[in-house]
Motif scaffolding. Structure first.
Motif, PDB file in Angstrom:
ATOM      1  N   ALA A 150    -103.243  27.681-103.069  1.00  0.00           N
ATOM      2  CA  ALA A 150    -102.320  27.104-104.140  1.00  0.00           C
ATOM      3  C   ALA A 150    -101.193  28.451-104.084  1.00  0.00           C
ATOM      4  CB  ALA A 150    -102.794  27.303-105.565  1.00  0.00           C
ATOM      5  N   THR A 151    -101.486  29.378-103.781  1.00  0.00           N
ATOM      6  CA  THR A 151    -100.100  30.565-103.775  1.00  0.00           C
ATOM      7  C   THR A 151     -99.334  30.347-102.581  1.00  0.00           C
ATOM      8  OG1 THR A 151    -101.714  32.162-104.764  1.00  0.00           O
ATOM      9  CG2 THR A 151     -99.803  33.206-103.831  1.00  0.00           C
ATOM     10  N   LEU A 152    -100.042  29.876-101.410  1.00  0.00           N
ATOM     11  CA  LEU A 152     -99.000  29.597-100.115  1.00  0.00           C
ATOM     12  C   LEU A 152     -97.996  28.532-100.673  1.00  0.00           C
ATOM     13  CD1 LEU A 152    -101.846  29.726 -97.522  1.00  0.00           C
ATOM     14  CD2 LEU A 152     -99.747  31.099 -97.694  1.00  0.00           C
ATOM     15  N   LYS A 153     -98.550  27.604-101.372  1.00  0.00           N
ATOM     16  CA  LYS A 153     -97.720  26.296-101.801  1.00  0.00           C
ATOM     17  C   LYS A 153     -96.650  26.892-102.773  1.00  0.00           C
ATOM     18  CE  LYS A 153    -100.995  22.698-100.654  1.00  0.00           C
ATOM     19  NZ  LYS A 153    -101.812  21.588-101.315  1.00  0.00           N
ATOM     20  N   ASN A 154     -96.743  27.762-103.857  1.00  0.00           N
ATOM     21  CA  ASN A 154     -96.291  27.704-104.963  1.00  0.00           C
ATOM     22  C   ASN A 154     -95.675  29.194-104.915  1.00  0.00           C
ATOM     23  OD1 ASN A 154     -96.831  25.184-105.944  1.00  0.00           O
ATOM     24  ND2 ASN A 154     -99.061  26.022-106.458  1.00  0.00           N
ATOM     25  N   ASN A 155     -96.046  30.086-104.206  1.00  0.00           N
ATOM     26  CA  ASN A 155     -95.459  31.323-104.416  1.00  0.00           C
ATOM     27  C   ASN A 155     -95.430  32.173-102.859  1.00  0.00           C
ATOM     28  OD1 ASN A 155     -94.186  33.887-105.226  1.00  0.00           O
ATOM     29  ND2 ASN A 155     -96.064  34.529-106.497  1.00  0.00           N
ATOM     30  N   PRO A 156     -94.964  31.580-102.021  1.00  0.00           N
ATOM     31  CA  PRO A 156     -95.363  32.093-100.551  1.00  0.00           C
ATOM     32  C   PRO A 156     -94.920  33.510-100.345  1.00  0.00           C
ATOM     33  CG  PRO A 156     -93.536  30.380-100.336  1.00  0.00           C
ATOM     34  CD  PRO A 156     -94.178  30.337-101.968  1.00  0.00           C
ATOM     35  N   THR A 157     -94.066  33.882-101.037  1.00  0.00           N
ATOM     36  CA  THR A 157     -93.601  35.382-100.909  1.00  0.00           C
ATOM     37  C   THR A 157     -94.552  36.606-101.479  1.00  0.00           C
ATOM     38  OG1 THR A 157     -91.931  35.495-102.634  1.00  0.00           O
ATOM     39  CG2 THR A 157     -91.230  34.700-100.473  1.00  0.00           C
ATOM     40  N   SER A 158     -95.351  36.014-102.311  1.00  0.00           N
ATOM     41  CA  SER A 158     -96.383  36.842-102.849  1.00  0.00           C
ATOM     42  C   SER A 158     -96.939  37.918-101.854  1.00  0.00           C
ATOM     43  CB  SER A 158     -97.693  35.957-103.603  1.00  0.00           C
ATOM     44  OG  SER A 158     -98.564  36.837-104.304  1.00  0.00           O
ATOM     45  N   TYR A 183    -108.757  39.055 -95.125  1.00  0.00           N
ATOM     46  CA  TYR A 183    -107.680  38.311 -94.501  1.00  0.00           C
ATOM     47  C   TYR A 183    -106.723  38.329 -95.366  1.00  0.00           C
ATOM     48  CZ  TYR A 183    -111.472  36.260 -91.417  1.00  0.00           C
ATOM     49  OH  TYR A 183    -112.546  35.963 -90.648  1.00  0.00           O
ATOM     50  N   GLN A 184    -105.511  38.604 -95.041  1.00  0.00           N
ATOM     51  CA  GLN A 184    -104.268  38.662 -95.807  1.00  0.00           C
ATOM     52  C   GLN A 184    -103.267  37.999 -95.161  1.00  0.00           C
ATOM     53  OE1 GLN A 184    -102.914  42.228 -97.315  1.00  0.00           O
ATOM     54  NE2 GLN A 184    -101.003  41.523 -98.145  1.00  0.00           N
ATOM     55  N   TYR A 185    -102.279  37.243 -95.761  1.00  0.00           N
ATOM     56  CA  TYR A 185    -101.211  36.213 -95.284  1.00  0.00           C
ATOM     57  C   TYR A 185     -99.724  36.565 -95.697  1.00  0.00           C
ATOM     58  CZ  TYR A 185    -105.393  33.847 -93.662  1.00  0.00           C
ATOM     59  OH  TYR A 185    -106.615  33.742 -93.387  1.00  0.00           O
ATOM     60  N   TYR A 186     -98.890  36.243 -94.586  1.00  0.00           N
ATOM     61  CA  TYR A 186     -97.485  36.500 -95.107  1.00  0.00           C
ATOM     62  C   TYR A 186     -96.853  35.373 -94.603  1.00  0.00           C
ATOM     63  CZ  TYR A 186     -93.118  39.050 -94.162  1.00  0.00           C
ATOM     64  OH  TYR A 186     -91.805  39.387 -94.207  1.00  0.00           O
ATOM     65  N   CYS A 187     -95.846  34.924 -95.452  1.00  0.00           N
ATOM     66  CA  CYS A 187     -94.990  33.721 -95.043  1.00  0.00           C
ATOM     67  C   CYS A 187     -93.648  34.286 -94.909  1.00  0.00           C
ATOM     68  CB  CYS A 187     -95.190  32.614 -96.305  1.00  0.00           C
ATOM     69  SG  CYS A 187     -94.149  31.053 -95.754  1.00  0.00           S
ATOM     70  N   ALA A 226    -100.514  23.999 -96.246  1.00  0.00           N
ATOM     71  CA  ALA A 226     -99.481  24.542 -97.150  1.00  0.00           C
ATOM     72  C   ALA A 226     -98.204  24.100 -96.664  1.00  0.00           C
ATOM     73  CB  ALA A 226     -99.451  25.929 -97.028  1.00  0.00           C
ATOM     74  N   GLY A 227     -97.944  23.319 -95.584  1.00  0.00           N
ATOM     75  CA  GLY A 227     -96.892  22.640 -94.890  1.00  0.00           C
ATOM     76  C   GLY A 227     -96.081  23.691 -94.296  1.00  0.00           C
ATOM     77  N   LEU A 228     -96.822  24.759 -93.490  1.00  0.00           N
ATOM     78  CA  LEU A 228     -96.418  25.651 -92.776  1.00  0.00           C
ATOM     79  C   LEU A 228     -96.561  25.797 -91.287  1.00  0.00           C
ATOM     80  CD1 LEU A 228     -97.340  28.571 -95.307  1.00  0.00           C
ATOM     81  CD2 LEU A 228     -94.947  27.582 -94.944  1.00  0.00           C
ATOM     82  N   THR A 229     -96.088  26.554 -90.466  1.00  0.00           N
ATOM     83  CA  THR A 229     -96.397  26.590 -88.869  1.00  0.00           C
ATOM     84  C   THR A 229     -96.999  27.991 -88.787  1.00  0.00           C
ATOM     85  OG1 THR A 229     -94.213  27.368 -88.405  1.00  0.00           O
ATOM     86  CG2 THR A 229     -94.866  24.932 -88.434  1.00  0.00           C
ATOM     87  N   PRO A 230     -98.000  28.206 -87.821  1.00  0.00           N
ATOM     88  CA  PRO A 230     -98.399  29.381 -87.608  1.00  0.00           C
ATOM     89  C   PRO A 230     -97.350  30.405 -86.990  1.00  0.00           C
ATOM     90  CG  PRO A 230     -99.556  27.693 -86.574  1.00  0.00           C
ATOM     91  CD  PRO A 230     -98.542  26.858 -86.908  1.00  0.00           C
ATOM     92  N   GLY A 231     -97.582  31.600 -87.238  1.00  0.00           N
ATOM     93  CA  GLY A 231     -96.787  32.795 -86.961  1.00  0.00           C
ATOM     94  C   GLY A 231     -97.443  33.588 -86.170  1.00  0.00           C
ATOM     95  N   GLU A 232     -97.584  35.001 -86.548  1.00  0.00           N
ATOM     96  CA  GLU A 232     -98.582  35.868 -85.664  1.00  0.00           C
ATOM     97  C   GLU A 232    -100.080  35.893 -86.205  1.00  0.00           C
ATOM     98  OE1 GLU A 232     -96.690  39.660 -84.023  1.00  0.00           O
ATOM     99  OE2 GLU A 232     -95.946  39.587 -85.870  1.00  0.00           O
ATOM    100  N   PHE A 233    -100.995  36.330 -85.337  1.00  0.00           N
ATOM    101  CA  PHE A 233    -102.085  36.889 -85.694  1.00  0.00           C
ATOM    102  C   PHE A 233    -102.475  38.135 -85.620  1.00  0.00           C
ATOM    103  CE2 PHE A 233    -106.677  37.415 -84.172  1.00  0.00           C
ATOM    104  CZ  PHE A 233    -107.282  37.558 -85.686  1.00  0.00           C
ATOM    105  N   ILE A 234    -102.700  38.951 -86.378  1.00  0.00           N
ATOM    106  CA  ILE A 234    -102.830  40.537 -86.177  1.00  0.00           C
ATOM    107  C   ILE A 234    -104.179  40.883 -86.698  1.00  0.00           C
ATOM    108  CG2 ILE A 234    -101.693  42.562 -87.084  1.00  0.00           C
ATOM    109  CD1 ILE A 234     -99.423  40.256 -87.973  1.00  0.00           C
TER     110      ILE A 234
END
Length: 298
Positions: A150-158, A183-187, A226-234
């Motif tokens: 839900a946060t990825l979709k609605n507030n992706p800079t959180s 696991y932490q995510y960054y858009c 979330a309608g995104l594309t993969p970036g980095e895996f760290i």
């Protein structure tokens, strides 16, 4: 450009050369270092499934899909021929009953006898329970995965897009406290989803390959949902170790030359995170060296 897999091989060589020799919980002993990092760019579809030994990637993804169900019993895993969690309940069964049952016989009982599975196949409130059904002090359950999507979709800079499994109140009830804990995510502004996985304890020879594969599969699922594309895996490892009975195998692996990393893709777009199946994943171009066998330390 140097092959990305050398991050893993160099880390293994560093532990072999400079690791601190320690007596660990299992009694096997380890060579250990404190603090490590690896980064992989997933933007072109390449994923860090190791090539210097065969990684059974379907097993790793099946485990991740099981985590997402919130399950804590090994019966569904065994029905999918995933045997990587059997050692802990089997050890408990042998200790409490005094019976030297074989692993095959124990697993057959878990698969065929629901009553036996309910008693002896439970792992306690491990990963999936915490991810999907974290119990608050007020008795409410919290679905961390649903909240993340839900946060990825609605507030992706959180800066609060994460989930974890280190529930202090329930650690002593778990067959194995969570190793890959946070696991932490960054858009990014261009719609790329990156993941940072913090792992408090890492069995580098056996565990890391599975942890990375499962985490990347989850990253692809979350990005799609979330309608995104993969970036980095760290990946960040805290206590990163080689068990003393894995040292010869580690030396064999670091002597091998990495081959091109494979590509992972999703074959369909399910309605929810709960609807993915192993058949939805394709791995292309995987041509690894032969597997290297080693015993799990329990």
């Amino acid at each position: 450009m140097r092959h990305p897999e050398y991050q893993y091989l160099d880390l293994m060589a560093h532990i072999l050369e400079s690791g601190d020799k320690r007596i660990d919980r299992t009694g096997v002993g380890t060579l250990s270092i404190f603090g490590a990092m690896a980064r992989f760019n997933l933007a072109d579809g390449q994923v860090p499934i190791l090539t210097t030994k065969r990684v059974y990637w379907k097993t790793a993804i099946k485990e991740m899909l099981w985590f997402l169900t919130g399950g804590t019993n090994i019966q569904p895993l065994l029905k999918e021929n995933v045997r990587i969690w059997t050692d802990w309940p089997l050890a408990l069964y042998r200790k409490e009953t005094g019976l030297e049952i074989s692993q095959d016989a124990f697993e057959r009982l878990i698969i065929e006898d629901d009553v036996f599975a309910k008693r002896w196949g439970e792992l306690g409130p491990v990963y999936g329970k915490q991810w999907r059904r974290w119990l608050g002090p007020d008795g409410r359950e919290h679905d961390q995965i649903a909240s993340l999507i839900a946060t990825l979709k609605n507030n992706p800079t959180s800066r609060r897009m994460l989930f974890h499994a280190w529930n202090v109140a329930e650690i002593d009830q778990m067959a194995l406290p969570p190793c890959h804990m946070v696991y932490q995510y960054y858009c990014s502004q261009d719609g790329r989803l990156s993941c940072l996985l913090f792992q408090r304890s890492c069995d580098l020879f056996l565990g890391a390959a599975f942890n990375w594969t499962g985490a990347v599969a989850l990253q692809l699922m979350l990005a799609q949902q979330a309608g995104l594309t993969p970036g980095e895996f760290i990946w960040v490892g805290s206590d990163v170790h080689l068990y003393l009975n894995h040292l010869a195998q580690a030396r064999e692996q670091i002597a091998r030359t990495p081959r091109p990393l494979p590509h992972m893709r999703l074959l369909r777009n399910p309605d929810t995170i709960d609807d993915y199946r192993i058949e939805d994943f394709a791995v292309d171009g995987y041509d690894p060296h032969p597997p290297i066998q080693a015993e799990v330390a329990v």
